[in-house]
Write a protein that holds these residues in place. Structure first.
Motif, PDB file in Angstrom:
ATOM      1  N   ILE A  38      14.507  33.015 -38.133  1.00 48.96           N
ATOM      2  CA  ILE A  38      15.842  33.532 -38.478  1.00 48.96           C
ATOM      3  C   ILE A  38      15.956  33.680 -39.994  1.00 48.96           C
ATOM      4  N   THR A  39      15.431  32.688 -40.726  1.00 53.56           N
ATOM      5  CA  THR A  39      15.427  32.789 -42.203  1.00 53.56           C
ATOM      6  C   THR A  39      14.636  34.031 -42.612  1.00 53.56           C
ATOM      7  N   TYR A  40      13.491  34.235 -41.962  1.00 61.18           N
ATOM      8  CA  TYR A  40      12.630  35.389 -42.266  1.00 61.18           C
ATOM      9  C   TYR A  40      13.401  36.705 -42.078  1.00 61.18           C
ATOM     10  N   LEU A  41      14.113  36.787 -40.966  1.00 57.68           N
ATOM     11  CA  LEU A  41      14.824  38.033 -40.654  1.00 57.68           C
ATOM     12  C   LEU A  41      15.931  38.336 -41.652  1.00 57.68           C
ATOM     13  N   TYR A  42      16.542  37.277 -42.198  1.00 57.86           N
ATOM     14  CA  TYR A  42      17.680  37.499 -43.100  1.00 57.86           C
ATOM     15  C   TYR A  42      17.317  37.397 -44.579  1.00 57.86           C
ATOM     16  N   SER A  43      16.025  37.250 -44.882  1.00 55.67           N
ATOM     17  CA  SER A  43      15.688  37.113 -46.311  1.00 55.67           C
ATOM     18  C   SER A  43      14.879  38.296 -46.841  1.00 55.67           C
ATOM     19  N   SER A  50       9.662  36.604 -51.419  1.00 58.45           N
ATOM     20  CA  SER A  50       8.811  35.420 -51.599  1.00 58.45           C
ATOM     21  C   SER A  50       9.078  34.394 -50.499  1.00 58.45           C
ATOM     22  N   GLU A  51      10.331  34.298 -50.073  1.00 57.21           N
ATOM     23  CA  GLU A  51      10.676  33.359 -48.998  1.00 57.21           C
ATOM     24  C   GLU A  51       9.960  33.767 -47.690  1.00 57.21           C
ATOM     25  N   GLN A  52       9.990  35.085 -47.447  1.00 57.38           N
ATOM     26  CA  GLN A  52       9.299  35.594 -46.240  1.00 57.38           C
ATOM     27  C   GLN A  52       7.796  35.342 -46.333  1.00 57.38           C
ATOM     28  N   GLN A  53       7.296  35.554 -47.556  1.00 53.62           N
ATOM     29  CA  GLN A  53       5.864  35.337 -47.796  1.00 53.62           C
ATOM     30  C   GLN A  53       5.463  33.899 -47.438  1.00 53.62           C
ATOM     31  N   SER A  54       6.326  32.966 -47.837  1.00 54.92           N
ATOM     32  CA  SER A  54       5.993  31.556 -47.559  1.00 54.92           C
ATOM     33  C   SER A  54       6.069  31.257 -46.065  1.00 54.92           C
ATOM     34  N   ILE A  55       7.026  31.898 -45.358  1.00 51.39           N
ATOM     35  CA  ILE A  55       7.126  31.696 -43.903  1.00 51.39           C
ATOM     36  C   ILE A  55       5.897  32.278 -43.200  1.00 51.39           C
ATOM     37  N   LYS A  71       1.020  31.489 -40.272  1.00 52.80           N
ATOM     38  CA  LYS A  71      -0.406  31.823 -40.196  1.00 52.80           C
ATOM     39  C   LYS A  71      -1.234  30.551 -40.076  1.00 52.80           C
ATOM     40  N   ASN A  72      -0.858  29.562 -40.889  1.00 54.32           N
ATOM     41  CA  ASN A  72      -1.570  28.269 -40.816  1.00 54.32           C
ATOM     42  C   ASN A  72      -1.352  27.600 -39.462  1.00 54.32           C
ATOM     43  N   GLY A  73      -0.108  27.679 -38.986  1.00 55.47           N
ATOM     44  CA  GLY A  73       0.213  27.069 -37.699  1.00 55.47           C
ATOM     45  C   GLY A  73      -0.559  27.711 -36.563  1.00 55.47           C
ATOM     46  N   ALA A  74      -0.773  29.034 -36.691  1.00 50.84           N
ATOM     47  CA  ALA A  74      -1.417  29.794 -35.604  1.00 50.84           C
ATOM     48  C   ALA A  74      -2.879  29.423 -35.404  1.00 50.84           C
ATOM     49  N   ILE A  75      -3.452  28.717 -36.385  1.00 52.19           N
ATOM     50  CA  ILE A  75      -4.855  28.300 -36.229  1.00 52.19           C
ATOM     51  C   ILE A  75      -4.977  27.330 -35.052  1.00 52.19           C
ATOM     52  N   ASN A  76      -3.935  26.505 -34.890  1.00 57.94           N
ATOM     53  CA  ASN A  76      -3.909  25.551 -33.772  1.00 57.94           C
ATOM     54  C   ASN A  76      -3.406  26.245 -32.505  1.00 57.94           C
ATOM     55  N   GLN A 130       1.567  40.515 -39.566  1.00 63.87           N
ATOM     56  CA  GLN A 130       1.404  39.785 -40.830  1.00 63.87           C
ATOM     57  C   GLN A 130       0.748  38.420 -40.612  1.00 63.87           C
ATOM     58  N   THR A 131       1.111  37.802 -39.512  1.00 63.89           N
ATOM     59  CA  THR A 131       0.547  36.476 -39.237  1.00 63.89           C
ATOM     60  C   THR A 131      -0.816  36.576 -38.553  1.00 63.89           C
ATOM     61  N   ALA A 132      -1.279  37.791 -38.387  1.00 63.13           N
ATOM     62  CA  ALA A 132      -2.606  38.083 -37.780  1.00 63.13           C
ATOM     63  C   ALA A 132      -2.726  37.587 -36.341  1.00 63.13           C
ATOM     64  N   LEU A 133      -1.592  37.423 -35.680  1.00 67.82           N
ATOM     65  CA  LEU A 133      -1.634  36.960 -34.285  1.00 67.82           C
ATOM     66  C   LEU A 133      -2.303  37.998 -33.387  1.00 67.82           C
ATOM     67  N   ASN A 134      -2.175  39.282 -33.751  1.00 67.35           N
ATOM     68  CA  ASN A 134      -2.789  40.346 -32.950  1.00 67.35           C
ATOM     69  C   ASN A 134      -4.309  40.179 -32.865  1.00 67.35           C
ATOM     70  N   ASN A 135      -4.897  39.623 -33.946  1.00 68.63           N
ATOM     71  CA  ASN A 135      -6.358  39.434 -33.940  1.00 68.63           C
ATOM     72  C   ASN A 135      -6.786  38.450 -32.849  1.00 68.63           C
ATOM     73  N   TYR A 136      -5.974  37.407 -32.669  1.00 70.86           N
ATOM     74  CA  TYR A 136      -6.285  36.427 -31.616  1.00 70.86           C
ATOM     75  C   TYR A 136      -6.210  37.094 -30.241  1.00 70.86           C
TER      76      TYR A 136
END
Lengths: 367, 480
Positions: free
Chosen positions: A65-70, A79-84, A89-94, A126-132
């Motif tokens: 939600i923060t991502y959508l509104y920032s 930059s806020e979106q970039q950090s999200i 992306k890091n979370g998606a490794i697991n 952006q989070t490269a989830l499509n690659n998985y």
């Protein structure tokens, strides 16, 4: 301990069968203890997993939600979106976290539309989830392939269609089904091209799913279905008949009439209601000419057609069936007679006084 | 009789019991393995299915839910509301009031704005006549409801009336007090629409026990474990039977029974075989056997499918009297069906039905309680003759008990790994305690009921259904 050793020693004196059964009992006892421990672990694990999943879900939802509104004013990534993005992306490794991220994204995607939905889809890239998801298509396990295709369908990843299409003739029906849904969901009627050379069955379940997908599109311009109506695959013909009915394919009249002599009864049974729906009156004479040779189900379907399209020219034919032994045929025939010649219908009670017949006539008269 | 003859007889008995126990244990292990594989495969295959599409589709085939009701005034309004709240698009609910002596019909008329309608019934199957008539609602909200009031003829006769009334292609026959989950119909219809190589003639659903569960407005809100041993043991027994037994028979295409509480059928085939048999108390098993025989004789490829999802929740007996009466009836039903269709046993014409399923049911369901009692009597005789070898008896008893416990644990593990319905903390401990005590506190009653069923079948022909006193599921939840 001494007692146990004494027991073991005395067991050596026992017959072999007793020794075996004691050994078996011991093995069963050990398995039971291990199973109880595992059950305890499993139940705790499942409960904890639910809690952890809930925690991550809430966290990711808040982030999204923060991502959508920032988004910044230029429509560029802030930059806020970039950090999200980095965090996700890091979370998606697991694998466990990745599944929660995907389900959270899908939940949001179903709740929003327009630019925000586009942002979610963009975030998926952006989070490269499509690659998985695409990587799953190369798996040897049908389950992962299906999972991958489904994900690509839900996030509308069109550029993976070549990889997806490779599985159109997969040996597992679950994979084929998912490929078909992917193609239709993303490419609308063009996605139906897989029917051109479909060799495998297309179950009624699959057909309903595909038709429901098609009805979601604004553009209801249906392609030419001639090829499918003439297909050697009966399932394709049946599906094309459903398309002809739903999308009122009046132009297919000649081909539809030809199908009255199709060798498959299932095709003919699907066809008659279509002819009825499209008011193709020419079918009447063809069906009347060989009525007795057709199956009971076809006869009933034809009489339903006559309930809709019957006229005074059909009276002679109908009168042959008003005393038919089959309840449904008799009922239909009487209904048609009432429609096309009311006075004759009203006089019928006198000519056939059996209680069941009179009751049926009365029922039709009153309804 | 000389000593050597006695010894020979004893030896024959020894080997017989040993062989029977070995065969039973082996078959249970094999069935459990097949069941687990089948359940996991089912879960994997159906993980991606979107049931929503079929819900709203107007081309989805029509289904009639047929629910016979006899003196159900306590819960009938709530139960019908639950049946009407299903999410499937194309269905109707046919309540057959089977000559109830209470005010069930009046309650339904009042609650659902029912009026008598002119309804032409296709008497494809002979039934008791209609009493008050056929009713439909004036209220469009209840347009899916049809109530038919008829003279009493028993459950099978009421189901046959429902079949005559139905105009749908598929029928779901259920007990009116069952709670169906909202997606039950689309999950049950799926095998009929999905399989192309074989004709699916019926699907069965897993039955779960709703005692102590929280149910509100026909919806299952919370799953709980009841306090009484009897109810808990039945929960365990159902899980074992459905998840470790019937799933295997489904995979082997050898299912002989679909629970009368919830099953879906291809109506055309049911009509072709003449509907439910009104002369047996095992009508749910009998119709499946007859449908299978019909398909075998027609040499058609067919399947009786099974859905492991917990779709139907029902109230189980909470006192020993009702429980024994229910199991007594089940036993008589099994005997009647196996006797009626005995010609298919070991008959190669009926392939796996005659060579595997039927003999298995005869040996391990029909004969099991009798063999167990003979075993107990034999044990007592050996004791009286001072011929009992305690070293053998003790170790065999221990191993049999441990196997029973392990088998139940495997059933629970299977449930936890798939559906995990009993989530609450402490339930695992309660289940383990039930597993350990069940062979001593529950099984003797099962055995007694089965023996009583055998006795009643041969010596007390007048007895038919017995009475199931219902508390009502909502009330049951409150009292626990």
């Amino acid at each position: 301990m001494n007692k146990f050793l004494y027991f073991i020693d005395s067991l050596k004196e026992e017959p072999l069968l007793i020794q075996i059964v004691w050994l078996l009992s011991f093995v069963l006892f050990v398995i039971i203890i291990i199973s109880i421990i595992y059950l305890k672990f499993l139940r705790t694990h499942l409960r904890l997993n639910d809690k952890i999943a809930e925690k991550y879900k809430n966290e990711y939802e808040a982030n999204l939600i923060t991502y959508l509104y920032s988004e910044n004013e230029e429509g560029l990534i802030s930059s806020e979106q970039q950090s999200i993005i980095k965090q996700l992306k890091n979370g998606a490794i697991n694998k466990f976290k990745r599944e929660i991220i995907i389900s959270t994204l899908l939940k949001l995607l179903n709740e929003i539309s327009g630019e925000m939905a586009d942002s979610i889809q963009n975030l998926y890239y952006q989070t490269a989830l499509n690659n998985y998801a695409v990587a799953k298509l190369k798996s040897g396990n049908w389950y992962f392939i299906t999972e991958g295709i489904r994900e690509l369908k839900l996030f509308r990843v069109k550029d993976a269609h070549k990889d997806v299409e490779k599985h159109v003739n997969h040996s597992k029906s679950e994979v084929r089904k998912e490929v078909q849904l992917y193609l239709v969901n993303l490419f609308s009627f063009k996605g139906l091209n897989f029917l051109n050379d479909l060799k495998t069955p297309l179950s009624e379940w699959d057909q309903i799913q595909l038709l429901e997908e098609l009805q979601k599109f604004d553009d209801q311009e249906i392609p030419d279905i001639t090829l499918w109506l003439k297909s050697e695959n009966d399932y394709v013909v049946i599906f094309a008949l459903k398309l002809a009915k739903i999308y009122n394919q009046f132009g297919m009249k000649e081909i539809l009439l030809e199908l009255l002599n199709h060798e498959s009864e299932r095709v003919r049974l699907e066809l008659i209601p279509v002819l009825n729906h499209l008011y193709i009156v020419e079918a009447k004479e063809v069906l009347k000419s060989n009525f007795s040779e057709r199956s009971r189900e076809e006869q009933i379907e034809f009489l339903k057609l006559l309930e809709n399209l019957g006229d005074e020219n059909d009276e002679h034919f109908i009168l042959q069936h008003i005393y038919n032994n089959d309840f449904e045929i008799r009922l239909s025939a009487l209904k048609i007679l009432k429609n096309i010649n009311l006075s004759k219908f009203e006089n019928l009670e006198l000519t056939k006084p059996e209680a069941e017949f009179v009751e049926m006539v009365k029922f039709i008269k009153n309804n | 009789m000389d000593t050597s003859t006695v010894n020979t007889i004893l030896l024959i008995f020894h080997y017989f019991f040993f062989a029977y126990a070995f065969a039973a244990i082996s078959s249970y292990i094999i069935l459990a393995i097949i069941s687990i594989v089948e359940t996991i495969e089912y879960k994997k295959k159906n993980k991606f299915v979107n049931y929503k599409e079929i819900l709203s589709s107007d081309i989805a085939p029509s289904i009639s839910i047929i629910a016979p009701a006899y003196n159900e005034s306590l819960n009938i309004i709530e139960n019908v509301r639950s049946l009407l709240s299903n999410h499937y698009a194309n269905y109707d609910v046919i309540i057959v009031n089977d000559g109830s002596k209470d005010n069930s019909l009046e309650l339904l008329i009042e609650a659902y704005d029912l009026v008598k309608v002119d309804y032409l019934i296709n008497q494809q199957i002979l039934t008791q006549p209609v009493r008050e008539g056929v009713f439909k609602s004036k209220n469009p909200a209840f347009e899916k409801l049809i109530v038919v009031d008829k003279e009493n003829g028993g459950k099978a006769d009421a189901l046959n009336m429902g079949l005559n009334i139905s105009t749908s292609k598929y029928v779901a026959c259920i007990d009116v007090d069952c709670l169906l989950l909202e997606d039950a119909l689309q999950k049950m219809i799926k095998p009929f629409l999905e399989l192309t190589e074989v004709k699916v003639i019926a699907t069965g659903g897993v039955i779960r026990i709703a005692n102590a569960c929280i149910i509100k407005s026909g919806k299952l809100l919370d799953v709980n474990m009841p306090k009484s041993m009897l109810e808990r043991a039945q929960i365990l027994e159902y899980i074992r039977s459905f998840l470790l037994g019937r799933m295997a028979w489904s995979r082997l295409n050898g299912l002989l029974v679909i629970s009368g509480a919830f099953g879906m059928f291809d109506k055309k085939i049911v009509i072709e075989v003449g509907g439910y048999d009104t002369n047996t108390v095992g009508e749910d098993m009998e119709i499946i056997v007859r449908m299978r025989v019909h398909m075998e004789e027609q040499k058609k490829k067919y399947k009786v499918a099974y859905i492991p999802d917990p779709l139907c929740w029902t109230e189980a007996p909470d006192n020993y009297k009702t429980f024994i009466s229910q199991r007594n009836r089940w036993t008589r039903g099994t005997i009647e069906v196996l006797k009626k269709h005995r010609r298919i046993g070991l008959n190669p014409k009926y392939r796996s039905l005659g060579l595997v399923s039927f003999p298995f049911w005869f040996i391990f369901e029909r004969m099991a309680p009798i063999i167990e009692v003979v075993g107990i009597v034999y044990f007592c005789i050996l004791m009286a003759l001072r011929e009992l070898r305690w070293d053998y008896a003790f170790v065999f008893f221990i191993s049999a008990y441990l196997f029973t416990v392990l088998f139940s644990i495997v059933a629970i593990l299977s449930e936890e790994n798939t559906y995990h319905q009993y989530k609450k903390k402490g339930t695992g401990y309660k289940l383990i305690r039930t597993i350990l005590l069940e062979p001593f506190l529950f099984h003797p009653f099962v055995l007694y009921a089965a023996i009583k069923g055998n006795f009643d079948y041969y010596f007390n022909k007048k007895i038919k259904w017995g009475v199931m006193t219902r508390k009502g599921m909502t009330k049951a939840a409150e009292s626990n």
